[in-house]
Structure formats: structure tokens, C-alpha cells
Design a protein around this motif. Structure first.
Motif, mmCIF file in Angstrom:
data_model
loop_
_atom_site.group_PDB
_atom_site.id
_atom_site.type_symbol
_atom_site.label_atom_id
_atom_site.label_comp_id
_atom_site.label_asym_id
_atom_site.label_seq_id
_atom_site.Cartn_x
_atom_site.Cartn_y
_atom_site.Cartn_z
ATOM 1 N N GLU A 204 -2.746 15.489 -0.758
ATOM 2 C CA GLU A 204 -3.567 15.512 0.452
ATOM 3 C C GLU A 204 -3.764 14.096 1.001
ATOM 4 O O GLU A 204 -3.689 13.868 2.220
ATOM 5 C CB GLU A 204 -4.926 16.144 0.158
ATOM 6 N N GLN A 205 -4.001 13.131 0.114
ATOM 7 C CA GLN A 205 -4.165 11.743 0.551
ATOM 8 C C GLN A 205 -2.862 11.180 1.115
ATOM 9 O O GLN A 205 -2.880 10.405 2.077
ATOM 10 C CB GLN A 205 -4.645 10.885 -0.617
ATOM 11 N N GLN A 206 -1.753 11.579 0.542
ATOM 12 C CA GLN A 206 -0.466 11.106 1.050
ATOM 13 C C GLN A 206 -0.218 11.593 2.469
ATOM 14 O O GLN A 206 0.285 10.839 3.310
ATOM 15 C CB GLN A 206 0.655 11.553 0.115
ATOM 16 N N GLU A 207 -0.569 12.847 2.749
ATOM 17 C CA GLU A 207 -0.369 13.360 4.101
ATOM 18 C C GLU A 207 -1.315 12.688 5.094
ATOM 19 O O GLU A 207 -0.941 12.407 6.234
ATOM 20 C CB GLU A 207 -0.575 14.879 4.126
ATOM 21 N N ARG A 208 -2.514 12.404 4.655
ATOM 22 C CA ARG A 208 -3.520 11.837 5.556
ATOM 23 C C ARG A 208 -3.313 10.337 5.802
ATOM 24 O O ARG A 208 -3.550 9.850 6.915
ATOM 25 C CB ARG A 208 -4.915 12.075 4.977
ATOM 26 N N GLY B 139 -16.637 10.327 0.734
ATOM 27 C CA GLY B 139 -16.650 11.536 -0.066
ATOM 28 C C GLY B 139 -15.923 11.365 -1.389
ATOM 29 O O GLY B 139 -15.230 10.368 -1.631
ATOM 30 N N ASP B 140 -16.064 12.363 -2.233
ATOM 31 C CA ASP B 140 -15.345 12.326 -3.516
ATOM 32 C C ASP B 140 -13.844 12.300 -3.307
ATOM 33 O O ASP B 140 -13.100 11.777 -4.148
ATOM 34 C CB ASP B 140 -15.734 13.555 -4.355
ATOM 35 N N ASP B 141 -13.380 12.858 -2.181
ATOM 36 C CA ASP B 141 -11.943 12.877 -1.925
ATOM 37 C C ASP B 141 -11.411 11.511 -1.508
ATOM 38 O O ASP B 141 -10.208 11.342 -1.307
ATOM 39 C CB ASP B 141 -11.600 13.912 -0.845
ATOM 40 N N ALA B 142 -12.296 10.526 -1.386
ATOM 41 C CA ALA B 142 -11.860 9.167 -1.045
ATOM 42 C C ALA B 142 -11.444 8.372 -2.276
ATOM 43 O O ALA B 142 -10.870 7.280 -2.142
ATOM 44 C CB ALA B 142 -12.974 8.424 -0.310
ATOM 45 N N VAL B 143 -11.721 8.879 -3.459
ATOM 46 C CA VAL B 143 -11.329 8.169 -4.689
ATOM 47 C C VAL B 143 -9.810 8.197 -4.809
ATOM 48 O O VAL B 143 -9.181 9.263 -4.772
ATOM 49 C CB VAL B 143 -11.988 8.805 -5.924
ATOM 50 N N LEU B 144 -9.218 7.029 -4.952
ATOM 51 C CA LEU B 144 -7.766 6.924 -5.122
ATOM 52 C C LEU B 144 -7.467 6.831 -6.608
ATOM 53 O O LEU B 144 -7.834 5.853 -7.269
ATOM 54 C CB LEU B 144 -7.242 5.683 -4.395
ATOM 55 N N PRO C 169 1.395 8.609 7.954
ATOM 56 C CA PRO C 169 1.274 7.791 9.177
ATOM 57 C C PRO C 169 1.470 6.297 8.913
ATOM 58 O O PRO C 169 1.858 5.560 9.820
ATOM 59 C CB PRO C 169 -0.143 8.087 9.670
ATOM 60 N N LEU C 170 1.232 5.854 7.690
ATOM 61 C CA LEU C 170 1.460 4.445 7.354
ATOM 62 C C LEU C 170 2.957 4.146 7.345
ATOM 63 O O LEU C 170 3.404 3.133 7.897
ATOM 64 C CB LEU C 170 0.847 4.136 5.987
ATOM 65 N N ASN D 87 0.824 -1.210 0.000
ATOM 66 C CA ASN D 87 0.000 0.000 0.000
ATOM 67 C C ASN D 87 0.858 1.259 0.000
ATOM 68 O O ASN D 87 0.500 2.270 -0.615
ATOM 69 C CB ASN D 87 -0.951 -0.011 1.193
ATOM 70 N N VAL D 88 1.993 1.214 0.704
ATOM 71 C CA VAL D 88 2.922 2.346 0.654
ATOM 72 C C VAL D 88 3.373 2.581 -0.787
ATOM 73 O O VAL D 88 3.375 3.722 -1.279
ATOM 74 C CB VAL D 88 4.138 2.092 1.579
#
Length: 397
Positions: free
Chosen positions: A111-115, A230-235, A119-120, A100-101
Motif C-alpha cells: 500500500e505504501q509503495q502504491e501511494r 497514522g499507524d499506516d505511516a510507520v515504514l 509517483p516517486l 528513497n526509491v
């Protein structure tokens, strides 16, 4: 172009330090825990020790605190980490987080990378990859995907069932593959979604009892029921999930091979040590011809597996799909590593089947690898199809 088998000096030094760390720190914990860690406290202790030793998360980019290793660099260090069942967990390079990393670095937005990614990588959060489904859903054939995501106001609603989701228990988030267009059997139409663990629409239904136990968080069945994100959850992009999965799956197959190759070496070392010390019929066990053949066959298969891994990694590092070479390497390694561990147990006799050494645990852990990441039969089918296609193209020309 020639394949350079000589590791970079930085990689060679890192591999040496990882080997020392695993032998000096991790193996003692592994033997005490029989290769299985279920405690967050113990996971944290192992990972803090790896950070202090300067060997933590070596696969991540330098931006996120790692060494930015390419696939050939990972081959050297992952094998050393895999010398213990708990080595990958200590270094934060165990499945599924390691894969996953790799994928989040390649696909996720800043933004997804920071969130999620940061932490991963630091070990403050774990993750899972939710693609496999109960029959007749996605498994060896991902296009059979049945989990669906429907567009709703401000986001998406996911509904479906997943199983054999490694590490799901305690994961901070899941990467869920869901169909956003088309029907099961279609080659496209999948999308990846980042789903937080506290989402009320995602439920851990049960733990699946399996032969292997060393992968942290186990294997779970998940239910997505009116799971709204949300729409921001799309990878990445909508409907491109199958294409993005290839970013993860090829490298992840190779890193599995690297880690299990470390266990094969460990099993061989245990067997050789026993054969060199045990005396039977007036000589050392290691001087008997049948035992020598098993030791030699182990060495041959370890060397062959390493060579196939490096070939596939080289192709991946060149930017190619390496579909054929990764399939060949995965199939051979999964079967050869089993044979190495099995021979090692046989050489050790009654000691091998006892709990005094971990060969029995190793055997249980490596057996499922012939099924995980694609069964050997599926890979052989794909390998043969590519060979025949190549022949047909050449004949047509």
C-alpha cells in the motif's frame, strides 16, 4: 570469488544512450542554467526528454518501470548521468529521491509503495529523508537522535527539529527518523515515518544557504511540532529505523560517488581540451611536464575511484553490508574527485575561474561531499576501528 568488471550488454547499451542524452540534451541546459535548476517547469521538461529517450529512472525495478539494475549496473549508468550536474535530475536518479526509491522498494508495504513509491519513480512526486538534526542531535552519529515519536490514539505524534534536509522544498512527503524508545546515544529505538507534505505539524522553517546549489529543492530546516500521523505511516517496523537506514545509506553513498565521478571525468575532459589547444612558451600546454603530471594524476584517481566503487558495489550485490568497502570508497572518492576538479581548474588558468566554463561551479558542488554522507574523518575512524577489531580477533584465535 572474482569481481566481474565487464558490464552486462543491456547495461552497456543503456550507459551509451545515457551518455548521448546527457551530451545532446542536458549539457546545453546545464550551461544555460549554470548547473542550477529551480523551476518545476524545467525539471519537468528535462524528465520528459529522458522518458522519450528511454533512459528515465533506470534504478527502479521493472515492476515500477525501471531496468532493475543491481549496484554494479548503476555504477555504469550513474557515472554517465553524472557527467552533467543536471543529468541525475533529468533521469530522476538524484539524491535524495534515488535513495528513497531504493529503500521504499526494500521496506515499504504494498500500500505504501502504491501511494509513495510509484509517483516517486514516475517523477510526479519528490521526497526528502529527514534524519539529520542540529547539534547536539543526530548527524555523523545517528544514535544522537533527539526527535521523538510518542504513541497516541490511532497513530503517533512526532516532535523535533531537522536540518540539512535535501530536497525538502516542494517534496510530496518526508521519511522522518524519530526515536520511539530509549534515549539519545542509544544504538536502537528509532522508527521511520512517512509524513505527507500537507501535514500541518511539519513546517519548512528556512532554506540553509550552502556552498552547493545544484541539488534540487536545496537544503532546509524542518520543524515537527505536534505532527500526528497514522499507524499506516510507520515504514517497516517500530524501533528498527537504524537497521533500515543501512539499507539506504551504504548504496546511497556509492551512488553519490558514481554521480560525482561523472563530474570528475567532465572536468578532466574540459582541462585536456584546453591543454591540447592552448599554446604557451612555444608549445602546447599539454606538452609541458607539470601539466602532463596533473593530467596523469587525474586519470589515476578517476580509475582508482571507479575501481573502489565497483568493489563496494560487488559486495553490496552479494548481499553483504559492505560497511568497510563503502566507507573506503566514499572517503577516497570524495577527496579524489575534489582533487581532479581542482587540478582541472588549475590547468585552465583564468578560464577555469571564469564563468565561461563550469569548473568553478563543479568545485563548489563537490567540496561538501567530504562532509555529506559522513565526514571523511568519521569514515576514517570507523575504518580504523574495523581494522583493529579484525586484528584483535585474529590475535585471540
Amino acid at each position: 570469488m572474482a569481481v566481474n568488471l565487464t558490464p552486462d550488454p543491456i547495461v552497456a547499451d543503456l550507459a551509451r544512450r545515457i551518455a548521448e542524452f546527457v551530451r545532446d540534451v542536458v549539457i546545453a541546459v546545464e550551461e544555460q542554467q549554470q548547473g542550477v535548476v529551480r523551476s518545476e517547469e524545467l525539471r519537468g521538461e528535462l524528465q520528459r526528454a529522458a522518458k522519450e529517450a528511454g533512459v528515465f529512472a533506470p534504478h527502479a525495478s521493472r515492476k515500477f518501470g525501471g531496468y532493475g539494475l543491481d549496484m554494479r549496473g548503476r555504477a555504469a549508468v550513474f557515472e554517465e548521468a553524472g557527467y552533467s550536474l543536471l543529468g541525475p535530475l533529468a533521469l530522476n536518479i538524484a539524491a535524495p529521491d534515488e535513495g528513497n526509491v531504493h529503500m521504499l522498494e526494500a521496506i515499504a508495504s504494498p500500500e505504501q509503495q502504491e501511494r509513495y513509491l510509484r509517483p516517486l519513480v514516475s517523477g510526479d512526486m519528490r521526497s526528502c529523508f529527514a534524519m539529520t538534526e542540529p547539534a547536539p542531535g543526530a548527524g555523523s552519529d545517528p544514535s544522537a537522535l533527539t526527535t521523538r515519536a510518542e504513541k497516541v490514539a490511532g497513530g503517533w505524534r512526532i516532535d523535533g527539529r531537522k536540518w540539512f534536509i535535501t530536497g525538502a522544498d516542494g517534496a510530496g512527503f518526508a521519511i522522518c527518523m524519530a526515536r520511539t524508545s530509549g534515549e539519545p546515544g542509544d544504538q536502537g529505538g528509532a522508527t521511520m515515518f512517512l509524513v505527507d507534505a500537507d501535514n500541518p505539524g511539519m513546517e519548512l522553517v528556512r532554506h540553509i544557504d550552502t556552498l552547493d546549489e545544484s541539488l534540487y529543492g536545496g537544503h532546509a530546516e524542518l520543524l515537527f511540532d505536534n505532527c500526528v500521523v497514522g499507524d499506516d505511516a510507520v515504514l517497516g517496523e517500530v524501533d528498527q529505523g537504524f537497521r533500515y537506514a543501512q539499507v539506504r545509506l551504504g548504496p546511497a553513498r556509492m551512488t553519490h560517488c558514481m554521480r560525482w565521478l561523472g563530474i570528475a571525468r567532465r572536468a578532466q575532459d574540459i582541462a585536456v581540451g584546453r591543454a591540447a589547444e592552448r599554446r604557451l612558451f612555444g608549445s602546447r600546454l599539454a606538452e609541458l611536464g607539470m601539466v602532463q603530471q596533473m593530467i596523469a594524476d587525474n586519470e589515476i584517481e578517476i580509475a582508482a575511484a571507479r575501481g573502489l566503487i565497483l568493489q563496494a558495489c560487488w559486495e553490496l550485490d552479494q548481499g553483504g553490508s559492505a560497511a568497510q568497502s563503502t566507507a573506503i570508497a566514499k572517503t577516497f572518492c570524495a577527496e579524489a574527485i575534489w582533487r581532479v576538479v581542482d587540478r582541472s581548474l588549475q590547468i585552465c588558468g583564468s578560464l577555469g575561474v571564469s564563468g565561461d566554463v563550469l569548473l568553478g561551479r563543479f568545485l563548489r558542488e563537490v567540496r561538501p561531499f567530504r562532509i555529506y554522507d559522513g565526514p571523511s574523518e568519521t569514515h576514517r575512524w570507523a575504518i580504523a576501528r574495523r581494522v583493529v577489531r579484525t586484528y584483535d580477533r585474529a590475535a585471540a584465535e
